[in-house]
Design an enzyme around this catalytic site. Structure first.
Site, PDB file in Angstrom:
ATOM      1  N   HIS A 107       0.838  -1.201   0.000  1.00 22.28           N
ATOM      2  CA  HIS A 107       0.000   0.000   0.000  1.00 22.28           C
ATOM      3  C   HIS A 107       0.873   1.251   0.000  1.00 22.28           C
ATOM      4  O   HIS A 107       0.598   2.215  -0.694  1.00 22.28           O
ATOM      5  CB  HIS A 107      -0.887   0.031   1.253  1.00 22.28           C
ATOM      6  CG  HIS A 107      -1.941  -1.036   1.289  1.00 22.28           C
ATOM      7  ND1 HIS A 107      -2.180  -1.804   2.406  1.00 22.28           N
ATOM      8  CD2 HIS A 107      -2.816  -1.474   0.344  1.00 22.28           C
ATOM      9  CE1 HIS A 107      -3.168  -2.646   2.153  1.00 22.28           C
ATOM     10  NE2 HIS A 107      -3.563  -2.487   0.918  1.00 22.28           N
ATOM     11  N   LYS A 166     -18.781  -4.902   8.571  1.00 18.77           N
ATOM     12  CA  LYS A 166     -17.487  -5.597   8.457  1.00 18.77           C
ATOM     13  C   LYS A 166     -16.437  -4.771   9.188  1.00 18.77           C
ATOM     14  O   LYS A 166     -15.673  -4.024   8.576  1.00 18.77           O
ATOM     15  CB  LYS A 166     -17.095  -5.731   6.966  1.00 18.77           C
ATOM     16  CG  LYS A 166     -17.882  -6.779   6.233  1.00 18.77           C
ATOM     17  CD  LYS A 166     -17.142  -7.207   4.972  1.00 18.77           C
ATOM     18  CE  LYS A 166     -17.846  -6.725   3.726  1.00 18.77           C
ATOM     19  NZ  LYS A 166     -16.993  -6.721   2.545  1.00 18.77           N
ATOM     20  N   ARG A 199      -2.371  -6.040  -8.456  1.00 26.11           N
ATOM     21  CA  ARG A 199      -1.339  -7.056  -8.263  1.00 26.11           C
ATOM     22  C   ARG A 199      -1.377  -8.132  -9.324  1.00 26.11           C
ATOM     23  O   ARG A 199      -0.368  -8.643  -9.751  1.00 26.11           O
ATOM     24  CB  ARG A 199      -1.489  -7.700  -6.878  1.00 26.11           C
ATOM     25  CG  ARG A 199      -0.980  -6.830  -5.751  1.00 26.11           C
ATOM     26  CD  ARG A 199      -1.511  -7.278  -4.427  1.00 26.11           C
ATOM     27  NE  ARG A 199      -2.954  -7.067  -4.374  1.00 26.11           N
ATOM     28  CZ  ARG A 199      -3.699  -7.268  -3.311  1.00 26.11           C
ATOM     29  NH1 ARG A 199      -3.164  -7.738  -2.210  1.00 26.11           N
ATOM     30  NH2 ARG A 199      -4.984  -7.026  -3.334  1.00 26.11           N
ATOM     31  N   SER A 221      -2.970  -7.463   3.038  1.00 28.83           N
ATOM     32  CA  SER A 221      -3.378  -7.301   4.438  1.00 28.83           C
ATOM     33  C   SER A 221      -3.806  -8.643   5.018  1.00 28.83           C
ATOM     34  O   SER A 221      -3.502  -8.954   6.178  1.00 28.83           O
ATOM     35  CB  SER A 221      -4.547  -6.316   4.555  1.00 28.83           C
ATOM     36  OG  SER A 221      -4.180  -5.057   4.088  1.00 28.83           O
TER      37      SER A 221
HETATM   38  P1  ADP Z   1      -9.893  -3.107  -0.559  1.00 27.06           P
HETATM   39  O1  ADP Z   1     -10.588  -3.787   0.578  1.00 27.06           O
HETATM   40  O2  ADP Z   1     -10.576  -1.851  -1.005  1.00 27.06           O
HETATM   41  O3  ADP Z   1      -9.478  -3.987  -1.697  1.00 27.06           O
HETATM   42  P2  ADP Z   1      -7.141  -3.092   0.373  1.00 27.06           P
HETATM   43  O4  ADP Z   1      -6.720  -2.388   1.612  1.00 27.06           O
HETATM   44  O5  ADP Z   1      -7.053  -4.559   0.363  1.00 27.06           O
HETATM   45  O6  ADP Z   1      -8.593  -2.539   0.116  1.00 27.06           O
HETATM   46  O7  ADP Z   1      -6.327  -2.534  -0.862  1.00 27.06           O
HETATM   47  C1  ADP Z   1      -6.366  -1.182  -1.239  1.00 27.06           C
HETATM   48  C2  ADP Z   1      -5.740  -1.005  -2.620  1.00 27.06           C
HETATM   49  O8  ADP Z   1      -4.363  -1.366  -2.568  1.00 27.06           O
HETATM   50  C3  ADP Z   1      -6.351  -1.899  -3.693  1.00 27.06           C
HETATM   51  O9  ADP Z   1      -6.349  -1.195  -4.909  1.00 27.06           O
HETATM   52  C4  ADP Z   1      -5.396  -3.073  -3.769  1.00 27.06           C
HETATM   53  O10 ADP Z   1      -5.426  -3.692  -5.024  1.00 27.06           O
HETATM   54  C5  ADP Z   1      -4.089  -2.349  -3.537  1.00 27.06           C
HETATM   55  N1  ADP Z   1      -3.043  -3.230  -3.004  1.00 27.06           N
HETATM   56  C6  ADP Z   1      -3.134  -4.074  -1.961  1.00 27.06           C
HETATM   57  N2  ADP Z   1      -1.956  -4.711  -1.736  1.00 27.06           N
HETATM   58  C7  ADP Z   1      -1.099  -4.234  -2.684  1.00 27.06           C
HETATM   59  C8  ADP Z   1       0.267  -4.497  -3.007  1.00 27.06           C
HETATM   60  N3  ADP Z   1       0.976  -5.400  -2.334  1.00 27.06           N
HETATM   61  N4  ADP Z   1       0.823  -3.835  -4.047  1.00 27.06           N
HETATM   62  C9  ADP Z   1       0.083  -2.941  -4.751  1.00 27.06           C
HETATM   63  N5  ADP Z   1      -1.213  -2.655  -4.511  1.00 27.06           N
HETATM   64  C10 ADP Z   1      -1.798  -3.281  -3.491  1.00 27.06           C
END
Ligand code: ADP
Length: 150
Positions: free
Chosen positions: A17, A41, A90, A127
């Site tokens: 992130h 959630k 990803r 995450s």
């Molecule tokens: P959501 O629940 O909205 O998917 P996340 O917190 O899981 O939220 O992810 C937020 C954003 O960050 C999303 O666009 C996700 O694809 C991106 N993301 C998550 N992990 C990575 C990573 N390792 N590298 C690049 N982008 C990521």
């Protein structure tokens, strides 16, 4: 002034992130990291914890603001005067999901979504993987941004 929202659950905010947020900072004058929440959630870390820990990472960067929001991301983006949403991709699975969201958001607003490809070295970081490590007693700190960057 170009403002982008980087929305997500960030439960927790990982090095993947942070890489997307840092790269967005090179493209925009202001990046609002928006922690979207849904009362049904609640997630693992509280919204307050998430806001505080991300705000700490960017404490020295006035271009970054960290806010929590509920409801539609486009409504949040309008509220903070952002015309862009940034999302990280990803893998193909992310792309399919993200394209659907981006198309929906484009249909209901004039907000443009910008996709940034995950750097290969962070492509596997999520995450949920971090939560799994913690649940099994592993130290996940190599996947989390350093807070103390002085
Ligand atoms: P959501 O629940 O909205 O998917 P996340 O917190 O899981 O939220 O992810 C937020 C954003 O960050 C999303 O666009 C996700 O694809 C991106 N993301 C998550 N992990 C990575 C990573 N390792 N590298 C690049 N982008 C990521």
């Amino acid at each position: 002034m170009k403002t982008a929202v980087f929305p997500g659950s960030f439960d927790p905010f990982t090095i993947g992130h942070k890489d997307i947020a840092d790269r967005a900072l090179k493209l925009f004058d202001r990046v609002i990291i928006g922690i979207g929440y849904n009362i049904n959630k609640p997630g693992k870390n509280s919204i307050e914890e998430r806001v505080l820990s991300i705000a700490k990472i960017y404490a020295d960067d006035p271009k970054v603001e960290v806010l929590a929001y509920s409801g539609l991301t486009v409504e949040f983006a309008k509220k903070v005067d952002a015309k862009f949403i940034v999302r990280g991709i990803r893998e193909v699975k992310d792309f399919e999901y993200e394209r659907n969201l981006a198309d929906t958001n484009a249909a209901i607003s004039d907000i443009e979504t910008i996709f940034l490809p995950a750097r290969p070295e962070y492509g596997f970081v999520s995450s949920s993987m971090v939560r799994e490590l913690i649940a099994n007693g592993y130290d996940p700190s190599e996947f989390l941004p350093h807070t103390d960057n002085h």
